[in-house]
Design an enzyme around this catalytic site. Structure first.
Site, PDB file in Angstrom:
ATOM      1  N   TYR A 143      29.742  12.426 -26.117  1.00  0.00           N
ATOM      2  CA  TYR A 143      29.143  12.283 -27.439  1.00  0.00           C
ATOM      3  C   TYR A 143      30.003  12.895 -28.543  1.00  0.00           C
ATOM      4  O   TYR A 143      29.838  12.568 -29.721  1.00  0.00           O
ATOM      5  CB  TYR A 143      27.752  12.915 -27.475  1.00  0.00           C
ATOM      6  CG  TYR A 143      26.707  12.168 -26.681  1.00  0.00           C
ATOM      7  CD1 TYR A 143      26.972  10.923 -26.115  1.00  0.00           C
ATOM      8  CD2 TYR A 143      25.442  12.702 -26.493  1.00  0.00           C
ATOM      9  CE1 TYR A 143      26.017  10.250 -25.389  1.00  0.00           C
ATOM     10  CE2 TYR A 143      24.471  12.026 -25.771  1.00  0.00           C
ATOM     11  CZ  TYR A 143      24.768  10.796 -25.217  1.00  0.00           C
ATOM     12  OH  TYR A 143      23.816  10.125 -24.495  1.00  0.00           O
ATOM     13  N   LYS A 192      29.273  12.973 -11.546  1.00  0.00           N
ATOM     14  CA  LYS A 192      29.753  11.724 -10.935  1.00  0.00           C
ATOM     15  C   LYS A 192      31.161  11.977 -10.403  1.00  0.00           C
ATOM     16  O   LYS A 192      32.132  11.278 -10.716  1.00  0.00           O
ATOM     17  CB  LYS A 192      29.745  10.595 -11.967  1.00  0.00           C
ATOM     18  CG  LYS A 192      29.912   9.192 -11.375  1.00  0.00           C
ATOM     19  CD  LYS A 192      28.778   8.798 -10.442  1.00  0.00           C
ATOM     20  CE  LYS A 192      28.973   7.358  -9.942  1.00  0.00           C
ATOM     21  NZ  LYS A 192      28.007   7.010  -8.873  1.00  0.00           N
ATOM     22  N   ASP A 224      23.470   8.971 -10.147  1.00  0.00           N
ATOM     23  CA  ASP A 224      22.638   7.846  -9.738  1.00  0.00           C
ATOM     24  C   ASP A 224      21.640   8.251  -8.662  1.00  0.00           C
ATOM     25  O   ASP A 224      20.477   7.845  -8.686  1.00  0.00           O
ATOM     26  CB  ASP A 224      23.491   6.662  -9.292  1.00  0.00           C
ATOM     27  CG  ASP A 224      24.646   7.052  -8.390  1.00  0.00           C
ATOM     28  OD1 ASP A 224      24.890   8.262  -8.195  1.00  0.00           O
ATOM     29  OD2 ASP A 224      25.335   6.147  -7.877  1.00  0.00           O
ATOM     30  N   ASP A 248      21.073  13.677 -21.187  1.00  0.00           N
ATOM     31  CA  ASP A 248      20.278  12.883 -22.133  1.00  0.00           C
ATOM     32  C   ASP A 248      19.413  11.885 -21.371  1.00  0.00           C
ATOM     33  O   ASP A 248      18.212  11.733 -21.642  1.00  0.00           O
ATOM     34  CB  ASP A 248      21.232  12.163 -23.088  1.00  0.00           C
ATOM     35  CG  ASP A 248      20.523  11.546 -24.280  1.00  0.00           C
ATOM     36  OD1 ASP A 248      19.297  11.695 -24.408  1.00  0.00           O
ATOM     37  OD2 ASP A 248      21.202  10.912 -25.105  1.00  0.00           O
ATOM     38  N   ASP A 252      15.054  12.510 -20.082  1.00  0.00           N
ATOM     39  CA  ASP A 252      14.022  11.555 -20.481  1.00  0.00           C
ATOM     40  C   ASP A 252      13.290  11.006 -19.254  1.00  0.00           C
ATOM     41  O   ASP A 252      12.068  10.829 -19.277  1.00  0.00           O
ATOM     42  CB  ASP A 252      14.639  10.403 -21.274  1.00  0.00           C
ATOM     43  CG  ASP A 252      14.873  10.757 -22.731  1.00  0.00           C
ATOM     44  OD1 ASP A 252      14.571  11.901 -23.123  1.00  0.00           O
ATOM     45  OD2 ASP A 252      15.376   9.909 -23.482  1.00  0.00           O
TER      46      ASP A 252
END
Length: 359
Positions: A143, A192, A224, A248, A252
């Site tokens: 980001y 990852k 994942d 992020d 959620d």
């Protein structure tokens, strides 16, 4: 009497309504436990754009730097959707995080017993309770990395770059391990590392930090797999440590286990315990002014403020219990069920404040 300085960023949409109820509850806790708050209202988001042309005026940044903590409602709305990215209300969020050095985002995902039936996860998976803390790095990664447009093989292309330095990873890892010591003594690092070099570097640093916390169990999941495990077996998690983008997304997902986004608080912390506290939901302009907004996420956010910025754990516990008790009596429209009293935003704030005073 102890006194605390709080900058208030009411924001857009339902922001002013839910912040008003959180302040009501904060004041009730202050009256009960003998401390006082001083509030400094400032502009950020769409309201700041309308007044100054900028989503984050310098005057707001300066005030936030001087304060003990910052309380934010919500920013954004369709009114400003056509503006360039750096002029949209959401740019104020990235700007204030960077300006205050808010590198650690804490997002609890917990189920209050009276709301257990609202969770989309089966009872046999959740059990009697669920309490997960997602620790997300907030000021680095993709980001904030280099980005741009270019041409690749003669056609238009775009890129975003993820980069983390050793100090950035080490400090967020220590936040996670320190929290785990006060909770269930378990950290799940999510990355990852099977594909990304930045994740391999991240994992190396986390493993080094873990040596200083021999009492905390550490395990690793690819992002994942973690996304799958959050709905398959969420009780395996205590503290989840992860990067900005992965955090992020995962926070959620974890938050929806609770059954309502209107119940979910967050804290963004800098060095020295200064923090910004906000609900994770948006500004919901479609219900602004209708009295339908659920203020409990913002109220739980100020409980986090009391706990992490002001070290007022007893007051924080009292607010959290008051929220739980309020849910046995009344519900706002988003979480309403037959058998409970349906209340509006102000009535819910009044109920929680009253329960705090009577605790």
């Amino acid at each position: 009497m102890k006194e605390y300085q709080i900058v208030v960023l009411r924001g857009d949409g339902i922001g002013p309504e839910i912040v008003g109820e959180a302040i009501k509850v904060l004041d009730a806790a202050g009256e009960k436990y003998g401390f006082k708050f001083h509030y400094d209202d400032r502009l950020m988001g769409g309201c700041a754009i309308d007044a100054t042309g900028e989503p984050l005026p310098q005057e707001t940044v300066d005030a936030c730097k001087k304060a003990d903590a910052v309380l934010l409602g919500a920013v954004g709305g369709w009114k400003w959707d056509t503006l360039p990215g750096n002029k949209r209300p959401e740019a104020g969020l990235l700007g204030i995080r960077s300006a205050l050095g808010l590198y650690a985002n804490l997002r609890p995902a917990q189920i209050f017993a009276p709301l257990k039936s609202a969770s989309p996860i089966k009872d046999e998976i959740i059990g009697d309770s669920l309490d997960i803390m997602v620790v997300r790095e907030l000021t680095g990664g993709i980001y904030f990395g280099e980005r741009g447009r270019c041409e690749k093989n003669g056609v238009p292309a775009a890129y975003d770059t993820e980069m983390y330095s050793r100090p950035e990873v080490e400090r967020i890892a220590r936040v996670a391990f320190d929290l785990a010591r006060k909770r269930g003594h378990k950290v799940t690092n999510v990355d990852k590392a099977n594909v990304l070099e930045s994740s391999r570097f991240w994992r190396e640093i986390v493993l080094e930090v873990a040596k200083d916390y021999p009492d905390v169990e550490l395990n690793h999941l690819y992002v994942d797999n973690c996304a799958m495990q959050l709905v398959r077996n969420p009780k395996q998690f205590d503290v989840i440590l992860t990067s900005n983008m992965f955090g992020d997304i995962l926070s959620d997902e974890a938050s929806m286990i609770s059954g309502s986004i209107g119940m979910l608080a967050s804290a963004s912390l800098a060095e020295g315990a200064k923090g910004l506290y906000e609900p994770i939901h948006g500004s919901a302009p479609d219900i602004a002014g209708t009295g339908k907004a659920n203020p409990l996420a913002t109220i739980l956010s100020v409980a986090m403020m009391l706990r992490y910025s002001f070290d007022e754990a007893q007051a924080a516990d009292t607010i959290e219990k008051a929220v739980n008790d309020a849910l046995t009596i009344a519900r706002t429209p988003d979480i309403y069920e037959e058998g409970y009293k349906k209340v509006n935003t102000v009535e819910m704030g009044d109920l929680v404040a009253d329960l705090v005073r009577k605790a």
